[in-house]
Scaffold this active site. Structure first.
Site, short mmCIF file in Angstrom:
data_model
loop_
_atom_site.label_atom_id
_atom_site.label_comp_id
_atom_site.label_asym_id
_atom_site.label_seq_id
_atom_site.Cartn_x
_atom_site.Cartn_y
_atom_site.Cartn_z
N LEU A 19 -0.52 -18.52 7.09
CA LEU A 19 -1.38 -18.15 8.54
C LEU A 19 -2.13 -16.80 7.92
CD1 LEU A 19 1.03 -19.92 10.81
CD2 LEU A 19 -1.47 -20.97 9.96
N THR A 191 -2.98 -29.36 19.25
CA THR A 191 -1.82 -28.46 19.40
C THR A 191 -0.74 -28.57 19.17
OG1 THR A 191 -1.91 -29.09 22.08
CG2 THR A 191 -3.76 -27.52 21.29
N LYS A 192 -0.02 -30.04 18.91
CA LYS A 192 1.46 -30.32 19.18
C LYS A 192 2.06 -29.76 18.51
CE LYS A 192 2.74 -33.16 21.52
NZ LYS A 192 3.24 -33.00 22.19
N CYS A 385 -3.95 0.28 -15.56
CA CYS A 385 -2.73 1.00 -15.62
C CYS A 385 -3.12 0.14 -17.25
CB CYS A 385 -1.94 0.30 -15.52
SG CYS A 385 -0.31 -0.11 -15.51
N GLN A 389 -3.81 0.69 -20.87
CA GLN A 389 -3.64 0.49 -22.53
C GLN A 389 -4.14 0.04 -24.16
OE1 GLN A 389 0.52 -0.56 -21.18
NE2 GLN A 389 0.64 1.22 -20.20
N HIS A 510 -2.94 2.66 -10.91
CA HIS A 510 -3.50 1.99 -9.50
C HIS A 510 -4.53 2.94 -8.45
CE1 HIS A 510 -1.41 -1.20 -11.37
NE2 HIS A 510 -0.89 -0.70 -11.92
N GLU A 512 -7.07 1.33 -6.54
CA GLU A 512 -7.25 0.09 -5.45
C GLU A 512 -6.38 -0.02 -4.43
OE1 GLU A 512 -4.58 -2.06 -8.72
OE2 GLU A 512 -5.62 -0.40 -8.91
#
Length: 539
Positions: A19, A191-192, A385, A389, A510, A512
């Site tokens: 969600l 909405t139930k 990473c 290599q 990394h 990022e």
């Protein structure tokens, strides 16, 4: 438990998973930080794993790494990007870690002969992790993973229920994220499911203070009245949160609902007027229309959804905004790059390629072919990473060592240009045996890397087991590359870059993980800039 100086906000979810509890928690943290409060945030995950290091990325998304080397759920990446903070291992708690602590305490005799039970021992251990992480902050936000009703999450729900009693309800607040489906047949939002989820929470002893109602489309304001009637949550404490065009819009949507002020009032927080000027600029950049587009191929092996490389995708987007271009991200299946002709066809029309991290031998030959294609065709390349290599193997093969490989690919091969770190041999298939977290790096003064960073000493986050084999470093220039970044002692290669190449850059770390929507990472900025130049030249 003594009454704390810290205020606690628990974020739970109901109806179904995915969600956006993590985005909601991060957004609340962003809004409270904008009110000049010191805020920490934590993910409590009910899975029985000790950490996220061995979880399947296809199912759980990327494994995010903190500065101190904790392997965590991808939500910690959202926390860091939204709140512009650096978290530690205290911000990630999984059931396995808690159970380890309980068993260790039992073996050490700390329970003085008591029967060790879920209540109070396991719930007490969870509370200890929460209290420790929140110490010293004005507000501590805790996201409880999973969905209310899951068997494995019951101990965490009970723990936070008890926690509210111990610290005092005036110091604790519960936010429940629910889902409202839209039925096309009747053309209405139902909405139930949300009502039932709140009822489940109440049955477990927790009455939500705040309700965040997610929906695919914008819900009518009248929904608040119905939700309030059947949930017991005041209308002003209900936030309607439809899908956004960008996740970075969520804090502003929540701000417009007034939820942050409701939280501040309920917890009696002394706050300043929110300063969201910089965040609004982020959203403006994220939603801006651009005249130019760059097409970036991500040569990947985990292609089920974008969550598998969440931080990479977000770093690419941030760098594109910085360069004032739209980005089109193209999946390239590394396993399908069977030969050079196949690779040439698959990579045709791209302005640049990214080879992200990963583990295992599947798809590695395809990643090598992609790197060789980049080296031969001057196609901008960013290796992360594993991308370094395979980039090094590609350079070695193109430079004359036809059977160059890595220990991971073939541990018995003669020319392993990538090899196992000293001290880790024999532990390749176990968890917690890698170079993890922040490590320093020294950049060559005349390198492209140093120019991009604007400095010669940097700190970046790692998650890998294999290193560049120093026995082959003398051959790098002959292969058309150089080691432009190393560990301070010069022993470990951290960055390689092409010598006569528009942009061939790869890192053992990394980058990022340290990119932010308001501060794109230098390597990604340089990569997108190179892609933009190539696109313009070929137009």
């Amino acid at each position: 438990m003594a009454r704390p100086d810290t205020k606690y906000i628990f974020v739970t979810g109901g109806v179904l998973s995915g969600l956006g509890k993590g985005i909601t928690a991060a957004s609340i943290g962003t809004l409270l930080k904008a009110r000049n409060l010191s805020v920490n945030i934590q993910k409590c995950d009910p899975y029985l794993n000790v950490d996220a290091g061995l979880l399947n990325p296809r199912e759980h998304g990327e494994c995010f790494v903190t500065k101190d080397g904790a392997e965590c759920d991808l939500d910690l990446g959202h926390y860091e990007r939204f709140m512009d903070i650096e978290l530690t291992n205290g911000s990630s708690v999984m059931s396995g870690r808690v159970l380890q602590q309980v068993i260790a305490d039992e073996r050490a005799g700390k329970y003085e002969g008591d029967d060790v039970q879920i209540i109070p021992h396991l719930t007490g251990a969870i509370q200890t992790f929460i209290k420790k992480a929140g110490s010293g902050f004005d507000v501590h936000i805790i996201e409880i993973g999973g969905t209310v009703g899951d068997y494995e999450s019951l101990s965490f729900i009970e723990a936070i229920r008890e926690f509210g009693i111990k610290v005092g309800r005036e110091n604790c607040l519960y936010v429940h994220v629910v889902y409202m489906p839209y039925l096309n047949a009747s053309q209405e939002i139902k909405t139930k499911p949300a009502q039932n989820s709140v009822r489940d929470m109440r049955g477990l002893g927790i009455i939500p203070d705040i309700l965040v109602a997610r929906s695919e489309n914008k819900a009518p304001v009248s929904v608040k009245k119905k939700l309030s009637l059947f949930s017991g949550v005041a209308p002003e404490a209900i936030a309607l949160l439809p899908n956004a065009s960008t996740i970075y819009e969520v804090p502003l949507t929540l701000e417009d609902t007034g939820i942050a002020d409701v939280i501040a009032d309920k917890l009696e927080l002394r706050v300043k007027k929110p300063d969201l000027k910089d965040w609004r600029k982020v959203v403006e950049r994220a939603k801006a229309k651009h005249d130019k587009t760059v097409r970036i191929g991500v040569v990947a092996k985990y292609m089920d959804n974008q969550d598998t490389y969440m931080s990479v995708f977000e770093a690419l987007r941030s760098a594109a905004w910085h360069n004032d271009v739209h980005i089109e991200i193209i999946w390239v299946d590394a396993e399908q790059l069977a030969d050079s002709k196949n690779a040439d066809a698959a990579l045709a029309g791209l302005d640049g390629i990214v080879v992200p991290g990963g583990f295992g031998t599947r798809g590695l030959e395809g990643k090598i072919l992609a790197a060789q294609h980049s080296l031969a065709g001057d196609l901008p390349y960013l290796g992360l990473c594993l991308g370094l290599q395979m980039g090094l193997v590609a350079a070695a093969r193109s430079g004359g060592i036809a059977k160059a490989t890595s220990t991971e690919m073939n541990p018995n091969a003669a020319d392993q240009v990538i090899s196992t770190m000293e001290g880790q041999k024999g532990k390749e298939n176990t968890g917690g045996t890698m170079r993890l977290g922040d490590y320093p790096c020294v950049l060559a003064k005349d390198s492209k890397a140093a120019k991009l960073y604007g400095q010669n000493r940097i700190i970046e986050r790692h998650r890998h087991r294999y290193e560049c084999n120093n026995a082959y470093r003398k051959n790098y220039e002959k292969w058309g590359i150089r080691a432009s970044g190393t560990s301070p002692d010069g022993n470990l290669v951290e960055i390689i870059e092409g010598i006569n190449h528009p942009f061939f850059m790869a890192s053992q770390f990394h980058p990022e993980f340290k990119s932010r929507p308001n501060r794109a990472h230098p390597l990604f900025v340089g990569f997108i800039a190179a892609c933009k130049r190539r696109s313009a030249a070929l137009a």
